[in-house]
Design an enzyme around this catalytic site. Structure first.
Site, mmCIF file in Angstrom:
data_model
loop_
_atom_site.group_PDB
_atom_site.id
_atom_site.type_symbol
_atom_site.label_atom_id
_atom_site.label_comp_id
_atom_site.label_asym_id
_atom_site.label_seq_id
_atom_site.Cartn_x
_atom_site.Cartn_y
_atom_site.Cartn_z
ATOM 1 N N ASN A 61 0.832 -1.210 0.000
ATOM 2 C CA ASN A 61 0.000 0.000 0.000
ATOM 3 C C ASN A 61 0.864 1.257 0.000
ATOM 4 O O ASN A 61 1.936 1.298 0.611
ATOM 5 C CB ASN A 61 -1.014 0.001 1.148
ATOM 6 C CG ASN A 61 -0.423 -0.136 2.523
ATOM 7 O OD1 ASN A 61 0.591 -0.805 2.716
ATOM 8 N ND2 ASN A 61 -1.050 0.483 3.508
ATOM 9 N N GLU A 63 0.526 5.367 0.483
ATOM 10 C CA GLU A 63 -0.376 6.418 0.963
ATOM 11 C C GLU A 63 0.103 7.803 0.523
ATOM 12 O O GLU A 63 1.213 7.953 -0.010
ATOM 13 C CB GLU A 63 -0.512 6.311 2.491
ATOM 14 C CG GLU A 63 -1.124 4.963 2.877
ATOM 15 C CD GLU A 63 -1.372 4.792 4.363
ATOM 16 O OE1 GLU A 63 -0.919 5.635 5.170
ATOM 17 O OE2 GLU A 63 -2.020 3.789 4.717
ATOM 18 N N CYS A 72 -4.217 0.700 -2.372
ATOM 19 C CA CYS A 72 -4.050 -0.539 -1.609
ATOM 20 C C CYS A 72 -2.953 -1.413 -2.227
ATOM 21 O O CYS A 72 -2.638 -1.311 -3.418
ATOM 22 C CB CYS A 72 -5.344 -1.339 -1.619
ATOM 23 S SG CYS A 72 -6.696 -0.607 -0.698
ATOM 24 N N GLU A 74 -3.138 -4.591 -2.924
ATOM 25 C CA GLU A 74 -3.670 -5.505 -3.940
ATOM 26 C C GLU A 74 -3.697 -4.837 -5.309
ATOM 27 O O GLU A 74 -3.247 -5.398 -6.310
ATOM 28 C CB GLU A 74 -5.104 -5.948 -3.573
ATOM 29 C CG GLU A 74 -5.204 -6.775 -2.300
ATOM 30 C CD GLU A 74 -5.428 -5.953 -1.043
ATOM 31 O OE1 GLU A 74 -4.903 -4.824 -0.964
ATOM 32 O OE2 GLU A 74 -6.118 -6.433 -0.138
ATOM 33 N N CYS A 115 -10.854 -3.164 -4.177
ATOM 34 C CA CYS A 115 -9.930 -4.222 -4.617
ATOM 35 C C CYS A 115 -10.692 -5.467 -5.056
ATOM 36 O O CYS A 115 -10.315 -6.131 -6.024
ATOM 37 C CB CYS A 115 -8.942 -4.572 -3.510
ATOM 38 S SG CYS A 115 -7.722 -3.262 -3.246
HETATM 39 N N1 THU Z 1 -5.208 -1.443 2.645
HETATM 40 C C1 THU Z 1 -4.670 -2.289 1.710
HETATM 41 O O1 THU Z 1 -3.607 -2.010 1.140
HETATM 42 N N2 THU Z 1 -5.308 -3.444 1.455
HETATM 43 C C2 THU Z 1 -6.425 -3.881 2.094
HETATM 44 O O2 THU Z 1 -6.903 -4.966 1.814
HETATM 45 C C3 THU Z 1 -7.047 -3.066 3.131
HETATM 46 C C4 THU Z 1 -6.460 -1.708 3.323
HETATM 47 C C5 THU Z 1 -4.494 -0.222 2.966
HETATM 48 C C6 THU Z 1 -5.094 1.062 2.500
HETATM 49 C C7 THU Z 1 -4.493 2.053 3.462
HETATM 50 O O3 THU Z 1 -3.200 2.423 2.988
HETATM 51 C C8 THU Z 1 -4.317 1.246 4.743
HETATM 52 O O4 THU Z 1 -4.383 -0.118 4.362
HETATM 53 C C9 THU Z 1 -5.359 1.525 5.802
HETATM 54 O O5 THU Z 1 -6.629 1.400 5.272
#
Ligand code: THU
Length: 161
Positions: A61, A63, A72, A74, A115
Site C-alpha cells: 500500500n 499512501e 491498496c 492488492e 480491490c
Molecule cells: N489497505 C490495503 O492495502 N489493502 C487492504 O486490503 C485493506 C487496506 C491499505 C489502505 C491504506 O493504505 C491502509 O491499508 C489503511 O486502510
C-alpha cells in the site's frame, strides 16, 4: 417473500498445509509489507501475485497526504502486473498485513470493496478465476474466486445482458 442464500466457500489452512508454491507466495506478501508507504495509517499491507507463467509480482500500500490518492497493496500489485505482463492471467493473489504495532494480523486480512471489484474484473478479463490467499497468524483463508467475496457483483456483462 422468498430468500436467496448465497453460499461462500472458504478453505481454512495452516501454513504447513499449503503447497510450497502457495507458502512462498504468502511469504512474498509478508515480505512486501516492508515496502508499504503507510505514513498515515501505519497499517502495512503486502500483496503477491502468481501469474500463469510462474512469475511473482508484488505490491504494497502506498499512501499520500491527500488520502484518496493512495492505493491498496492488492491494486498496486495488480496494476503493476497488468502494466508489465498484460498477456499473463493472474492465478493467485496472496495478501498479508501488519498492524500499527508492526505485528502480522492474527486474523486474515479482508480486501476492501474496490480491490474486490478490481480482482473481479481480472477474472472477467482473463476468463480465469483468481485464487485468493488471506494471511493471518491464526489461520489462512483461501477462496477459489473473488466471486465468493463479491456476490451479486457488477461486471461488463451486466451492461450487455
Ligand atoms: N489497505 C490495503 O492495502 N489493502 C487492504 O486490503 C485493506 C487496506 C491499505 C489502505 C491504506 O493504505 C491502509 O491499508 C489503511 O486502510
Amino acid at each position: 417473500m422468498k430468500h436467496i442464500n448465497l453460499p461462500i466457500d472458504i478453505e481454512v489452512y495452516t501454513m504447513e498445509e499449503l503447497s510450497q508454491v502457495e507458502q512462498q507466495l504468502l511469504k512474498a506478501a509478508i515480505d512486501a509489507t516492508q515496502n508499504a508507504y503507510a505514513k498515515y495509517s501505519h497499517f502495512r499491507v503486502g500483496a503477491a501475485l502468481l501469474l500463469n507463467d510462474g512469475r511473482t509480482v508484488i505490491g504494497a500500500n502506498q499512501e499520500n497526504a491527500a488520502y484518496p490518492s493512495g492505493l491498496c497493496a492488492e491494486r498496486s500489485a495488480i496494476f503493476a502486473a497488468q502494466s508489465q505482463f498484460p498477456d499473463q492471467p493472474i492465478r493467485t493473489l496472496a495478501v498479508a498485513a501488519r498492524n500499527t504495532e508492526g505485528h502480522l494480523l492474527a486474523n486474515p486480512i479482508s480486501p476492501c470493496g474496490a480491490c474486490r471489484q478490481v480482482v473481479l474484473e481480472i477474472e472477467d478479463r482473463y476468463r480465469q478465476p483468481v485464487r485468493i490467499l488471506l494471511y493471518g497468524t491464526n489461520a489462512i483463508y483461501a477462496l477459489n474466486s473473488m466471486k465468493d467475496l463479491l456476490p451479486l457483483s457488477f461486471v461488463d456483462e451486466c451492461m450487455h445482458p
